[in-house]
Design an enzyme around this catalytic site. Structure first.
Site, PDB file in Angstrom:
ATOM      1  N   HIS A  71      22.087  15.579  70.912  1.00  0.00           N
ATOM      2  CA  HIS A  71      22.186  14.168  70.492  1.00  0.00           C
ATOM      3  C   HIS A  71      21.774  13.267  71.652  1.00  0.00           C
ATOM      4  O   HIS A  71      22.640  12.816  72.409  1.00  0.00           O
ATOM      5  CB  HIS A  71      23.620  13.863  70.068  1.00  0.00           C
ATOM      6  CG  HIS A  71      23.802  12.537  69.409  1.00  0.00           C
ATOM      7  ND1 HIS A  71      24.129  11.392  70.093  1.00  0.00           N
ATOM      8  CD2 HIS A  71      23.710  12.167  68.121  1.00  0.00           C
ATOM      9  CE1 HIS A  71      24.256  10.379  69.259  1.00  0.00           C
ATOM     10  NE2 HIS A  71      24.005  10.827  68.053  1.00  0.00           N
ATOM     11  N   PHE A  72      20.610  13.002  71.848  1.00  0.00           N
ATOM     12  CA  PHE A  72      19.377  13.347  71.173  1.00  0.00           C
ATOM     13  C   PHE A  72      18.498  14.088  72.172  1.00  0.00           C
ATOM     14  O   PHE A  72      18.536  13.756  73.349  1.00  0.00           O
ATOM     15  CB  PHE A  72      18.659  12.089  70.698  1.00  0.00           C
ATOM     16  CG  PHE A  72      19.425  11.290  69.689  1.00  0.00           C
ATOM     17  CD1 PHE A  72      19.380  11.633  68.345  1.00  0.00           C
ATOM     18  CD2 PHE A  72      20.201  10.204  70.075  1.00  0.00           C
ATOM     19  CE1 PHE A  72      20.067  10.889  67.394  1.00  0.00           C
ATOM     20  CE2 PHE A  72      20.899   9.462  69.132  1.00  0.00           C
ATOM     21  CZ  PHE A  72      20.834   9.806  67.792  1.00  0.00           C
TER      22      PHE A  72
END
Length: 169
Positions: A71-72
């Protein structure tokens, strides 16, 4: 209030996750990696901003935490929902710490403000939960609290009217 201490280290929090702290069928914390704190530094049933109880806890941030990789990719940020979950975890922990029985579950939150981010270069999150209401009547055991999360001293998340209940069902 209770015979429990007012601070807990990681080993004691893991006992809670295994159901060993408050007893089987009662409030539990999740196990890692969903356990969102490393220690509780202060807890009460009558302290805090409203005199109805509070919790202060800390979570050490390291670049290798599981959520940064996904993420991410290329832009690692801790999901804000994990900070909210940490606040809910602590709210439920406080109810169990009071000696109240039942399994904890989140009921909702009135307002959430995300004003900052947790990136891998942060060092520590600090959680603050201040109860506005804690009730145990007949079949209802519930805590309502406001909370905030600070990253290295900067307020990044704030919530109002977080609700957690305990159920013996």
């Amino acid at each position: 209030m209770t015979d429990f201490p007012t601070s807990f280290d990681r080993d004691e929090l893991l006992k809670c996750a295994r159901g060993e702290l408050f007893g089987p069928g009662n409030a539990q914390l999740p196990e890692p990696p969903m356990l969102m704190m490393d220690r509780i530094t202060d807890i009460s049933g009558d302290g805090g901003e409203h005199g109805k109880g509070h919790v202060v806890a800390e979570f050490d941030i390291t670049p290798d935490l599981w959520f940064f990789e996904c993420h991410f990719p290329g832009n690692p940020i801790m999901p804000g929902c994990l900070g909210l979950d940490g606040l809910w975890q602590l709210t439920g922990f406080n109810l169990g710490w009071r000696g109240w029985k039942g399994r904890g579950y989140a009921l909702g939150v009135g307002e959430v403000k995300l004003t900052g981010m947790v990136r891998p270069d942060r060092k520590m999150l600090k959680y603050f939960v201040d109860f506005t209401k804690a009730v145990q009547i007949r079949r209802l055991t519930m805590g309502v609290a406001d909370g905030r999360v600070e990253a290295d001293g900067e307020v990044i998340y704030q919530v109002k009217d977080m609700k957690v209940a305990l159920s013996e069902a």
